[in-house]
Design a protein around this motif. Structure first.
Motif, PDB file in Angstrom:
ATOM      1  N   ILE A  65     -29.370  22.083 -89.663  1.00  0.00           N
ATOM      2  CA  ILE A  65     -29.987  23.195 -89.265  1.00  0.00           C
ATOM      3  C   ILE A  65     -29.096  24.606 -89.274  1.00  0.00           C
ATOM      4  O   ILE A  65     -29.653  25.363 -89.951  1.00  0.00           O
ATOM      5  N   GLU A  66     -28.131  24.450 -88.939  1.00  0.00           N
ATOM      6  CA  GLU A  66     -27.169  25.675 -88.942  1.00  0.00           C
ATOM      7  C   GLU A  66     -26.956  26.085 -90.465  1.00  0.00           C
ATOM      8  O   GLU A  66     -26.977  27.190 -90.883  1.00  0.00           O
ATOM      9  N   CYS A 121     -31.268  32.895 -84.878  1.00  0.00           N
ATOM     10  CA  CYS A 121     -31.744  31.536 -84.381  1.00  0.00           C
ATOM     11  C   CYS A 121     -30.224  30.924 -84.015  1.00  0.00           C
ATOM     12  O   CYS A 121     -29.633  31.321 -85.210  1.00  0.00           O
ATOM     13  N   ALA A 133     -28.669  27.109 -83.412  1.00  0.00           N
ATOM     14  CA  ALA A 133     -28.742  25.412 -83.133  1.00  0.00           C
ATOM     15  C   ALA A 133     -27.671  24.957 -82.324  1.00  0.00           C
ATOM     16  O   ALA A 133     -26.348  25.422 -82.390  1.00  0.00           O
ATOM     17  N   VAL A 148     -33.035  24.489 -80.958  1.00  0.00           N
ATOM     18  CA  VAL A 148     -32.941  25.900 -81.645  1.00  0.00           C
ATOM     19  C   VAL A 148     -33.412  26.952 -80.900  1.00  0.00           C
ATOM     20  O   VAL A 148     -34.656  26.615 -80.343  1.00  0.00           O
TER      21      VAL A 148
END
Length: 189
Positions: free
Chosen positions: A63-64, A73, A75, A95
Motif C-alpha cells: 500500500i505504501e 493518505c 498506511a 489506510v
C-alpha cells in the motif's frame, strides 16, 4: 447461550483500557485480549503468528508503495482506533486520509481496513468487526484468509458492504476520498 448475558458483564471504557497491561481491544464495553494467557474472564485471543505478521508487513508495504505519490493518505499497522469511549479496536492494517492527529488514538475513520483472519479472530472479524466497520463508514473492508491465500474485498455502498470479489491474485482498483491505487493481491502471498 443466554442471549442477555452481556448485561451481566462489566462495561468498560477507554479510562479502564488505558490502565490495562498487554494488548486489548474494547468493543461495546467488552474487552477482548489480543495476547494468550491474558484475560479478565472474557474472550481471549492469541498473539498473531509469524505468517500473520508477515502478511501484515507485506500489505502495508504494498500500500505504501502504491501511495508513494499521494501525500494525503497513510498506511499503518495495528493502531488504537478509538471509535467511542467504550470501543477501541486495533485493525491489522489501516489506510487513513489526512488530516488526522497522531497520538495515542486514531480518532478519524480509516478509508480502508484489512483484517487477517486467525482461528480465534475469524468469527469476530467476519461479524462483529464487519458490522462495526460498516456502521462507522469505513469505505473498504478487506478480509484476508491466510490459509486459503485469498482476500475478500467489501466496498461501502449506500451504507452497506457489497462484496467486490474474492482475490487469490489479480489487481483491484481502490478509489478513496483523496487517492486511488491498484493493489496486487497475488503479491501478498
Amino acid at each position: 447461550m443466554f442471549s442477555h448475558q452481556h448485561k451481566y458483564l462489566p462495561h468498560y471504557t477507554h479510562e479502564d483500557y488505558e490502565q490495562w497491561e498487554g494488548n486489548w481491544e474494547l468493543i461495546g464495553g467488552i474487552p477482548y485480549s489480543m495476547i494468550p494467557e491474558q484475560g479478565m474472564g472474557h474472550v481471549m485471543e492469541p498473539a498473531p503468528g509469524w505468517y500473520h505478521q508477515k502478511l501484515n508487513v507485506r500489505i502495508v508495504s504494498l500500500i505504501e508503495t502504491a501511495l508513494i505519490d499521494c501525500s494525503d493518505c497513510e498506511a499503518n499497522m495495528p493502531v488504537n482506533w478509538k471509535i467511542a469511549p467504550d470501543t477501541i479496536v486495533q485493525p491489522d492494517v489501516v489506510v487513513v486520509a489526512r488530516p488526522f492527529e497522531e497520538g495515542l488514538y486514531l480518532t478519524k475513520t480509516p478509508e480502508m481496513i484489512f483484517e487477517i483472519l486467525s482461528p480465534s479472530t475469524a468469527e469476530k472479524d467476519r461479524s462483529l468487526k464487519f458490522e462495526l466497520y460498516k456502521s462507522t463508514c469505513v469505505n473498504y473492508y478487506v478480509i484476508v484468509h491466510p490459509l486459503e491465500k485469498s482476500a475478500e474485498v467489501f466496498a461501502l455502498q449506500n451504507k452497506e458492504y457489497k462484496s467486490e470479489g474474492t482475490f487469490v491474485s489479480g489487481i483491484y482498483h481502490f478509489e478513496m476520498t483523496s487517492c486511488s491505487f491498484d493493489f496486487d493481491f497475488g503479491a501478498i502471498w
